[in-house]
Design a protein around this motif. Structure first.
Motif, PDB file in Angstrom:
ATOM      1  N   PRO A   1      -0.791  10.367  -4.247  1.00  0.00           N
ATOM      2  CA  PRO A   1      -0.210   9.262  -3.776  1.00  0.00           C
ATOM      3  C   PRO A   1       1.176   9.173  -4.203  1.00  0.00           C
ATOM      4  CG  PRO A   1      -2.580   9.279  -4.727  1.00  0.00           C
ATOM      5  CD  PRO A   1      -1.986  10.521  -4.919  1.00  0.00           C
ATOM      6  N   ARG A   2       1.764   8.272  -3.509  1.00  0.00           N
ATOM      7  CA  ARG A   2       3.437   8.046  -3.774  1.00  0.00           C
ATOM      8  C   ARG A   2       3.747   6.689  -3.469  1.00  0.00           C
ATOM      9  NH1 ARG A   2       4.619  12.276   0.185  1.00  0.00           N
ATOM     10  NH2 ARG A   2       5.936  10.722   1.230  1.00  0.00           N
ATOM     11  N   GLY A   3       4.577   6.047  -4.508  1.00  0.00           N
ATOM     12  CA  GLY A   3       4.769   4.677  -4.252  1.00  0.00           C
ATOM     13  C   GLY A   3       4.221   3.584  -4.947  1.00  0.00           C
ATOM     14  N   GLU A   4       4.659   2.400  -5.240  1.00  0.00           N
ATOM     15  CA  GLU A   4       4.276   1.490  -5.975  1.00  0.00           C
ATOM     16  C   GLU A   4       4.085   0.302  -5.229  1.00  0.00           C
ATOM     17  OE1 GLU A   4       2.939   1.866  -9.049  1.00  0.00           O
ATOM     18  OE2 GLU A   4       3.937   4.084  -8.957  1.00  0.00           O
ATOM     19  N   MET A   5       4.575   0.236  -4.217  1.00  0.00           N
ATOM     20  CA  MET A   5       4.681  -1.492  -3.505  1.00  0.00           C
ATOM     21  C   MET A   5       3.500  -1.680  -2.582  1.00  0.00           C
ATOM     22  SD  MET A   5       8.785  -1.605  -2.567  1.00  0.00           S
ATOM     23  CE  MET A   5       9.015   0.193  -1.657  1.00  0.00           C
ATOM     24  N   GLY A   6       2.772  -0.599  -2.339  1.00  0.00           N
ATOM     25  CA  GLY A   6       1.713  -1.186  -1.444  1.00  0.00           C
ATOM     26  C   GLY A   6       0.452  -1.569  -2.324  1.00  0.00           C
TER      27      GLY A   6
ATOM     28  N   LYS B   1       7.255  -2.792   6.261  1.00  0.00           N
ATOM     29  CA  LYS B   1       5.923  -2.255   6.400  1.00  0.00           C
ATOM     30  C   LYS B   1       5.093  -3.190   7.263  1.00  0.00           C
ATOM     31  CE  LYS B   1       1.568  -2.216   4.246  1.00  0.00           C
ATOM     32  NZ  LYS B   1       0.628  -2.592   3.444  1.00  0.00           N
ATOM     33  N   HIS B   2       5.557  -4.342   7.084  1.00  0.00           N
ATOM     34  CA  HIS B   2       4.886  -5.506   7.584  1.00  0.00           C
ATOM     35  C   HIS B   2       5.076  -5.447   9.091  1.00  0.00           C
ATOM     36  CE1 HIS B   2       2.878  -6.820   4.121  1.00  0.00           C
ATOM     37  NE2 HIS B   2       3.913  -7.689   3.488  1.00  0.00           N
TER      38      HIS B   2
END
Length: 211
Positions: free
Chosen positions: A162-167, A191-192
């Protein structure tokens, strides 16, 4: 349904006990004069989601809230479907994140859930089809029994690790079609705009508030 009722401005019950979901949906509907309140704030119970599809579960929640409150109600049901897993986890997307008694304190562990998906894919070999999609179903229910359903979808593929912290949820493992970043690496506003929920809401707004 063929004779879809229309929302007027006024109160709308969001069939959720999740404050974050209430805030998100309220912001989306505020421009149309909707005053959103949550089922939780009204003390309404959460119905058992016994459906086998997103549509069934969204309708269960919306119709229960509308009947109990006598106010038009909106519910959503969403999840991740993986092609190589015959559409799983699907309606059980959140359940896959629930810890068992031997896995620690009660609650949801999304990294564990992503690991379950990856484990099942890896069992099929390095060339496994990693196609997947997120679905969102919005159900509006009126106290008189009428209802309307709007479905959204975003296609993509799964990546590991997994990658990323914003979701949240499975976002760090999902790369939407035409992108290289995961949902958790993409700016939340962007994203929204391309998400399955945005797709479903666009359809709701077009029918309910369009000319």
């Amino acid at each position: 349904m063929t004779d879809t009722p229309r929302l007027g401005s006024g109160r709308l019950v969001i069939a959720t006990h999740n404050a974050g979901k209430l805030k998100e949906i309220s912001a989306l509907l505020a421009p149309y004069g909707m005053d959103c309140i949550s089922a939780g704030s009204l003390g309404l119970p959460e119905p058992a989601e016994t459906g086998t599809t997103f549509v069934e579960n969204a309708l269960i929640k919306a119709q229960a809230a509308a009947k109990a409150s006598q106010i038009v109600s909106l519910a959503d049901d969403s999840g991740l479907s993986v092609d190589a897993l015959d559409g799983r986890p699907g309606v059980y997307t959140a359940d896959w994140a629930e810890r068992q008694w031997f896995e620690g304190a009660p609650g949801r562990d999304w990294y564990m859930a992503m690991g379950k998906v990856e484990g099942l894919l890896s069992e099929q070999g390095a060339d496994v089809d990693r196609s997947a999609h997120f679905s969102c179903t919005l159900a509006l229910a009126w106290p008189d029994g009428r209802h309307a359903v709007y479905e959204g979808r975003v296609n993509g593929s799964l990546t590991w690790p997994p990658r990323g912290e914003m979701g949240f949820g499975y976002d760090p493992a999902f790369v939407p079609e035409g992108r290289e970043q995961t949902f958790a690496e993409i700016d939340p506003g962007e994203k929204h705009a391309i998400s399955h929920r945005a797709d479903a809401f666009a359809k709701l707004v077009a029918e309910q508030f369009g000319a």
